[in-house]
Enzyme design. Structure first.
Site, PDB file in Angstrom:
ATOM      1  N   ALA A 182       0.983  -1.151   0.013  1.00 40.01           N
ATOM      2  CA  ALA A 182      -0.077  -0.102  -0.152  1.00 40.01           C
ATOM      3  C   ALA A 182       0.758   1.488   0.033  1.00 40.01           C
ATOM      4  O   ALA A 182       0.480   2.119  -0.675  1.00 40.01           O
ATOM      5  CB  ALA A 182      -0.997  -0.060   1.294  1.00 40.01           C
ATOM      6  N   GLU A 183       1.908   1.084   0.928  1.00 36.88           N
ATOM      7  CA  GLU A 183       2.820   2.400   0.563  1.00 36.88           C
ATOM      8  C   GLU A 183       4.197   1.884   1.060  1.00 36.88           C
ATOM      9  O   GLU A 183       4.699   0.817   1.577  1.00 36.88           O
ATOM     10  CB  GLU A 183       2.635   3.302   1.873  1.00 36.88           C
ATOM     11  CG  GLU A 183       1.721   4.198   1.530  1.00 36.88           C
ATOM     12  CD  GLU A 183       0.297   3.813   1.963  1.00 36.88           C
ATOM     13  OE1 GLU A 183      -0.973   4.539   1.465  1.00 36.88           O
ATOM     14  OE2 GLU A 183       0.015   2.981   2.629  1.00 36.88           O
ATOM     15  N   THR A 184       5.061   2.602   0.676  1.00 40.29           N
ATOM     16  CA  THR A 184       6.593   2.254   0.643  1.00 40.29           C
ATOM     17  C   THR A 184       7.338   3.829   1.133  1.00 40.29           C
ATOM     18  O   THR A 184       6.956   4.816   0.480  1.00 40.29           O
ATOM     19  CB  THR A 184       7.404   2.030  -0.641  1.00 40.29           C
ATOM     20  OG1 THR A 184       7.025   0.696  -0.967  1.00 40.29           O
ATOM     21  CG2 THR A 184       9.082   1.959  -0.291  1.00 40.29           C
ATOM     22  N   HIS A 196       1.426   3.547   9.058  1.00 42.35           N
ATOM     23  CA  HIS A 196       2.246   2.359   9.390  1.00 42.35           C
ATOM     24  C   HIS A 196       3.534   2.077   8.813  1.00 42.35           C
ATOM     25  O   HIS A 196       4.468   1.490   9.132  1.00 42.35           O
ATOM     26  CB  HIS A 196       1.235   1.100   8.801  1.00 42.35           C
ATOM     27  CG  HIS A 196       1.354   0.806   7.230  1.00 42.35           C
ATOM     28  ND1 HIS A 196       0.538   1.538   6.198  1.00 42.35           N
ATOM     29  CD2 HIS A 196       2.014  -0.051   6.310  1.00 42.35           C
ATOM     30  CE1 HIS A 196       0.846   1.176   5.026  1.00 42.35           C
ATOM     31  NE2 HIS A 196       1.810   0.084   5.133  1.00 42.35           N
TER      32      HIS A 196
END
Length: 288
Positions: A46-48, A79
């Site tokens: 979902a994200e980096t 997160h």
């Protein structure tokens, strides 16, 4: 492309197969925007998070951080922030870190407990806003729900603690578990509305314990397993509507519906930012 070390962490979990996976690049100072976007898309989480500058302004534990989903940069990601702090603690030792983000400075504390390293951050000042009827009607139609499925004592709102999230709270656990949606259609509507983060659908377990489904269709992902920024926004919502009596500690469960259960601890003070805490554990990189 410049060779970089990409780490993978599961945030808000004590096992690699739980929580929300995040990519972490601790040495991203030489990467361009296009390169960071390419890496995030290739990882597929979902994200980096990318630490583009560290030991900034003569401070050894301060740096600039940016977040990319597989399709675009996002202002803040809870997160991935937790995951980056835990990765830095493994490299540089436990203690506090300050990240310069697109929404302002975020300071984190890292510590070890019961053999796991965790981190906590204090969000920016949260806020809530009314949700127009046409937006509510659109969301309900997309999710196959009706106004009768909503809890009147937890009214629908837009909530903010770094990202804006639409929030619905459902009455019945069965409806919470059974509602479905078309990811492509929801993504199209989110893009049209310029919502960069998740749509929160929650249920009440007790006055201080909740379960959330955070809808975030991007690539192969339909729901986010754990969302720190949304948890902070939810804590601000509870305080603003006097649904809790701060200072208060709240637990949010998430990820059950996508097979990656998570636990997010939220501390709601009497005023100011909301404190979000969780552990993170490294995920072994896939074999190439």
């Amino acid at each position: 492309m410049t060779t970089v070390l990409i780490q993978r962490y599961a945030a808000f979990s004590t096992t690699p197969d739980g929580g929300n996976p995040a990519g972490v690049v601790l040495d991203a100072g030489d990467l361009t925007d296009d390169q960071m976007q390419h890496i995030a898309a290739d990882i597929g989480y979902a994200e980096t998070a990318f630490l583009t500058r560290f030991r900034a302004d003569g401070e050894p534990r301060r740096g600039r951080i940016r977040y990319f989903s597989p399709v675009a940069e996002v202002p803040f990601c809870g997160h991935a922030t937790i995951a980056t702090a835990v990765a830095l603690a493994a490299r540089d030792g436990l203690g506090a870190f300050t990240f310069e983000t697109g929404i302002g400075d975020i300071t984190l504390a890292t510590a070890e407990s019961d053999g796991y390293v965790g981190a906590s951050f204090t969000s920016v000042e949260p806020s809530i806003d009314e949700m127009p009827y046409e937006v509510l009607a659109e969301l309900l139609e997309l999710l196959g729900l009706s106004a009768a499925d909503l809890r009147a004592d937890y009214p629908h709102r837009f909530v903010y603690a770094g990202n804006t999230h639409p929030l619905l709270v459902l009455r019945e656990p069965e409806r919470f578990d059974s509602f479905t949606f078309d990811p492509d259609e929801l993504r199209a509507r989110m893009n049209r509305r310029n919502w960069p983060a998740t749509v929160i659908v929650a249920r009440v377990i007790s006055p201080t314990e909740f379960e959330a489904r955070n809808l975030f269709p991007v690539g192969s992902i339909s729901e986010d397993p754990a969302t720190g920024a949304a948890a902070a926004a939810f804590g601000g919502y509870l305080r603003a509507l006097h649904l809790i009596h701060p200072p208060a500690d709240v637990v949010i469960h998430q990820g059950r519906h996508v097979g990656r259960p998570s636990r997010i601890a939220v501390h709601v003070p009497e005023a100011g930012g909301i404190v979000v805490s969780g552990t993170a554990v490294e995920i072994q990189a896939p074999l190439s």
